[in-house]
Each structure stands twice: as C-alpha cells, then as structure tokens.
Design an enzyme around this catalytic site. Sequence first.
Site, PDB file in Angstrom:
ATOM      1  N   LYS A 121      -4.037  -3.579  -8.536  1.00 47.32           N
ATOM      2  CA  LYS A 121      -4.059  -2.211  -8.501  1.00 47.32           C
ATOM      3  C   LYS A 121      -5.417  -1.813  -9.195  1.00 47.32           C
ATOM      4  CE  LYS A 121       0.622  -0.723  -7.793  1.00 47.32           C
ATOM      5  NZ  LYS A 121       1.547   0.208  -8.409  1.00 47.32           N
ATOM      6  N   LYS A 204       3.512  -2.072   6.642  1.00 48.18           N
ATOM      7  CA  LYS A 204       4.904  -1.654   6.196  1.00 48.18           C
ATOM      8  C   LYS A 204       5.181   0.070   6.003  1.00 48.18           C
ATOM      9  CE  LYS A 204       7.593  -2.799   1.779  1.00 48.18           C
ATOM     10  NZ  LYS A 204       7.467  -3.203   0.551  1.00 48.18           N
ATOM     11  N   LYS A 207       4.796   5.496   1.757  1.00 52.45           N
ATOM     12  CA  LYS A 207       4.436   6.808   1.241  1.00 52.45           C
ATOM     13  C   LYS A 207       2.741   6.961   1.617  1.00 52.45           C
ATOM     14  CE  LYS A 207       4.026   6.026  -3.598  1.00 52.45           C
ATOM     15  NZ  LYS A 207       2.844   5.922  -3.537  1.00 52.45           N
TER      16      LYS A 207
END
Length: 339
Positions: A121, A204, A207
Amino acid sequence: MPNSSTATAKPRALSLAQPTADSMHLGNYLGALRQWVGMQDEFEAFFGVANLHSYNEWPSPEELHERTLATAAQIIGAGIDPDRSVVFVQSQIPEHTQLMWTLACMTGFGQASRMTQFKDKSAKRGVDTTNVGLFTYPILMAADILIYQADKVPVGEDQRQHLELTRDLAERFNARYGDTFVVPDAHILASVGKIQDLQEPTAKMSKSAASPNGLINLLDDPKKNTKKFKSAVTDSGSEITYDFENKPGVSNLLSILSAISGTPVPQLVEEFDGKLYGHLKVAVAEAVADEVSPIRARALELLDDRAELERLLDRGAEKARTVAYATTKAVYDKIGMLI
C-alpha cells in the site's frame, strides 16, 4: 498460559469488519459474515466494526459515521445475534489504542517494515501520502485481538502475516512479564471458491471495482443486483463448464451458485448440461436474492431505527469494555503504568 475460556465452556473468537464502503458485498458475506454466524455455536464470539482502521483511508466524517452504523447493521442482519455474541464498535473501546501503544513499544521497526500489506500500500500511495497509521495498522490489529484474549481469529491469507505478528507480540510480552496474553491461533474459514467481479471475472470482487456493475452489494435493491447478474460477463462458446483459465465468467457464476446453495460445482455443471448462459445467470440471481434479501431487510430496519441500533451497540461496547479493561489493567500493572 492464560485461558480466555476459564469462565465459559467455549473458547473465544474475535473478528472485525472495516466500514470502508456504503455496503458490504457478496464476497464479504460468503467469505466471512455467513461463516461468523455459524461460529456463534462453537465459540464465545466477539464481532466488531473496525472503524479506527478505516480512518486510514481518510473518509469524510459523515461517511465514517454512516458506514460504521451500516456495517454494524449488516453484521446483525446477517445473523449475528447480540444476545449470543458481543457486537461492538472499535472506537467505543478506548483500551484498544491504549494497548496498541504498549505493543508498539515492543515492536521492532524492522519487523513492522516487513509487513507485506504496508509495503504494497505504501508503494501505491507514495512517501508523501503514506501515513504512520498505515505503518502501525498491524499493531492495532494485534491489540484488537489480544485485548479480548481471543483463542481463535478467523483470517484469510492476506491477514496471516498480521496474525503471526500478534502471536510474536503476545509471546514476547509473556516471556518478559509472565503469562498475560492468550496466544491466538488462526481459525481457518471454509473456502467458498473465488468470488470474482461480474464485469471483470479475472479480478476479485472488491469495493474498488472499476465498474459498480461488477459488485453485488448486500444493501442494494434485489432488482438492481438481478440486473447485474443478467449483464455479467461470460465467455465464448455456450457450454456451461468450470474452467477458470478459459471460462472465468461462467466459472465465477458457478462458484457463486455453489457457495450459496451448497451444491458442489461438478453437480451444478451436470444440472446445467445443455442449458444456456442465461439460465445460469437467472439461477444465480434468484439464489443470491433469496439469501441476501432477509439480510438487507433486517439491516435497513435497524438503520431506520437508529435508537435501537445504537442501544445494541452500546450494550455490546459495555460487554467488550469489561474484558478490554481487565486485560489493559493486567498489562499496566505488569509494566508499572498507572491506570
């Protein structure tokens, strides 16, 4: 070694869900929520909304507040019974962050730097937008677990490294100050196969999907979700077979139907022999609607009655804080802190 179940015949389990979207999606439900419901029989269960963690994504105050309540409503709507399990919101238990500081002081910089999610990240965000909260996220997660003396923690592959850090910190503290923490084990959730994006079946369901049409949200109107299934990307040819490499779209629909119905994929392939993709899409849409509609109805009912929802969460927070305070006091007593 401390044992969380000395006062109960059941071992203790804990899991938290982040309120990072307006609605949880089908992958969240099949991969976690539905399995949490079954855990209530086997464990003394603590289920929480990890709103402290989700602040790392800098939501607006209104988003964070509404998403926290919506996530709690969906947890209860899915079948988590506040009379059988402790349902709480993380930010209502200040001991989480108190224990996090203690654990942070026992975590090596190198060990924290090696956390895979932080590396991934932070590489995407860049140095200027990577905050310290992202770096210490796994330590807060360790505090979430250890503060409730959890025996078992449901984890997916992406969280295994964080659980290992939790175990390391528990063992490190116990070795230095004497038995204080239960060293938790992973509770392996049953595999439900790949739950992929309906528009991009090689990715996958998430959101952060490129298109909202690929995501099945629990709080969306069933008609809207049915439309998404009917427009789901399929593959060349017309035969309904399970082959994720060559037929990811059809294989994804079969995986979803199998997870919902409990029917093995090979049996579904036999049942749809000679039928068209459209028949499969309709069957999946109907099965999902039957499963999800009661969850949506209960969640919306709670969101329409905020006083009742907040009453349930306040009651859960009171139960959770009793355990959290006892753990924090034991820790502070051992390290010489006043509380």
